[in-house]
Design a protein around this motif. Sequence first.
Motif, PDB file in Angstrom:
ATOM      1  N   ASP A  49     -14.705  14.419  -9.840  1.00 29.52           N
ATOM      2  CA  ASP A  49     -13.752  13.726 -10.709  1.00 29.52           C
ATOM      3  C   ASP A  49     -12.603  14.719 -11.286  1.00 29.52           C
ATOM      4  N   ARG A  89     -10.050  15.476  -8.098  1.00 27.98           N
ATOM      5  CA  ARG A  89      -9.090  14.343  -8.101  1.00 27.98           C
ATOM      6  C   ARG A  89      -8.137  14.231  -9.140  1.00 27.98           C
ATOM      7  N   LYS A  90      -8.514  14.644 -10.272  1.00 26.38           N
ATOM      8  CA  LYS A  90      -7.364  14.726 -11.051  1.00 26.38           C
ATOM      9  C   LYS A  90      -6.332  15.775 -11.257  1.00 26.38           C
ATOM     10  N   GLU A  91      -6.928  16.923 -10.530  1.00 25.29           N
ATOM     11  CA  GLU A  91      -6.385  18.541 -10.668  1.00 25.29           C
ATOM     12  C   GLU A  91      -5.594  18.933  -9.546  1.00 25.29           C
TER      13      GLU A  91
END
Length: 591
Positions: free
Chosen positions: A116, A119-121
């Motif tokens: 998680d 995928r955000k960074e």
Amino acid sequence: MHRWSKLFIPTLREAPADAEVASHKFLLRAGYIRQVGAGIYSYLFLGQRSINKIQAIVRQEMDRIGQEFLLPALHPRELWEESGRWTIMGHNLFKLQDRKGAWLVLGMTHEEVMTDIARKELRSYKQLPQIWYQIQTKFRDEPRPRAGLLRVRQFIMKDSYSFDLDAAGLDASYNKHDATYRAILARCGLKYVAVQADSGAMGGSASQEFMVYAEAGEDLIASCPACGYAANLEKATSQLPPVADLPGDDLPELVHTPGRRTIEDVGAFLQLAPVHAIKTLAYMALSAQTKAGAAEIASPVVVLLRGDHTLNEAKLASLFPNAREIRPMVPTEIFTTFQSPVGYLGPIGLDILAPEDDAEAGKVTVVLDRALESRRNLVAGANREEYHLRNVTRGRDFIPTLTADVRNVTEGESCPQCPPGNPLKVAKAIEVGHIFKLGYRYSDGMGVRVLDPNGKEVTPIMGCYGIGIERILTAAIEQNHDGNGFWLDRSIAPFDVVVTVTNMGDPNLAATAERVAEQLEEAGFDVLLDDRDERAGVKFKDADLVGIPYRVNVGKKVAEGRVELVTRSESSSEDVAIAEIAKRLPALRST
């Protein structure tokens, strides 16, 4: 310097009756741990010092290749549903609801949370590779906690995760962890073996376990002394000697076998060896629908083995990655599903799922063990009370859904890498570390995307790597103990040396012990001064018990300017001049 008289070290003369393995007994007797509940332990002063030293070694080695994070132990349900493991992990996963009714998970591992973050960074190949690690408490709803710290419900693990642009990058990250794990275990003083392993619920294309041979181990390792081949029994293979099939080309023949249900009984009745029989096992593959309220799907699975072989359920489970559980059928299920009584089940007449077809309701997945792949004229159940069939041949009489290696290797079978004749050894071992090539299971399923050098959006490939902190301590004790206690490598022992005053009532001995302890401390040793007002015999027994590798006895020979240096691992002693004690104490590996 620490003084024993001021510390809480609650040693026991006897271990509790429920402590079965050596490490459990000695951890309790030495005052390292105390049980709070089933599979839940508190670490007392000595235990925590060892745990801290192990963590320090792990952190130092991991800092060479990665970056330390600290992730939450509490995870939202949605993350685990995205990966599919909310269902697959079943009852092993601790699940709870908050006051608003939202479901949460106590993390037993952190693939979902790390993915998680990624995928955000992560946005570009320029940010890769990445290796992120943490040392964190994990939770597993272990159904049968046992053996002290070996099988628990709360434990400490170093877990790390790699993100690479391609398979070559993953290979590099995997190899870095392989080298790092070897360095960690060597620094902790463990004799270990790296073995091929099954990825299990973690998934992935390849994995390797780091194992320590011990009678308390729950894993079985097949190894070849000649070439160094080693594999967990869940992954191990071997070469089997050829078996001469029974002669003839006759079609299957129905044979009355009254009351003969087992391979042994049928073989004795028909005067045939077990190698000429098919052992038929019935399982149920259970998978749950992800939609709320949907019914669980149960699919029948039949496994065909040579009569003298046993099934490795982990190998079987690996063939059904989407199944929550693979369990044996009960007799009523066997009869309802196949209209066959227990003991007479066989492949002929089953509605077998074709190899090229997807799962279909009412069809049976038949798994043929590779040892039967080219065999002919075998004996199998006839799916009829008190009857078996002779002359059963794969291909002509039935076509399995798939053929795979699902049997257990046994000691004495030939090594798969050597010329036939080099026998495998099978022994118990403790798993202390495990590294996985996860591939794209999590990054693809949870939507991690970066731009490659051509500006194309691609999915990073992942690796996962775990090492058990308490398991290192436990394995060290299992490897290094005798009837009086255990000894640890200086790198992970709570203290390097204990200075024992044989008679605290003698001012000269007490003062000399103080000087010796200070001298050792100035030389860089971690020193425990046993200044208790106890008999010398009691102090010696405690020192032998608690895992400290060296003891300096300050006694009558002080009058001659000498003390006794005891090496715990060898149960040996020597007289050393007081002025030379720091030089004589062996210089062990740097911590």
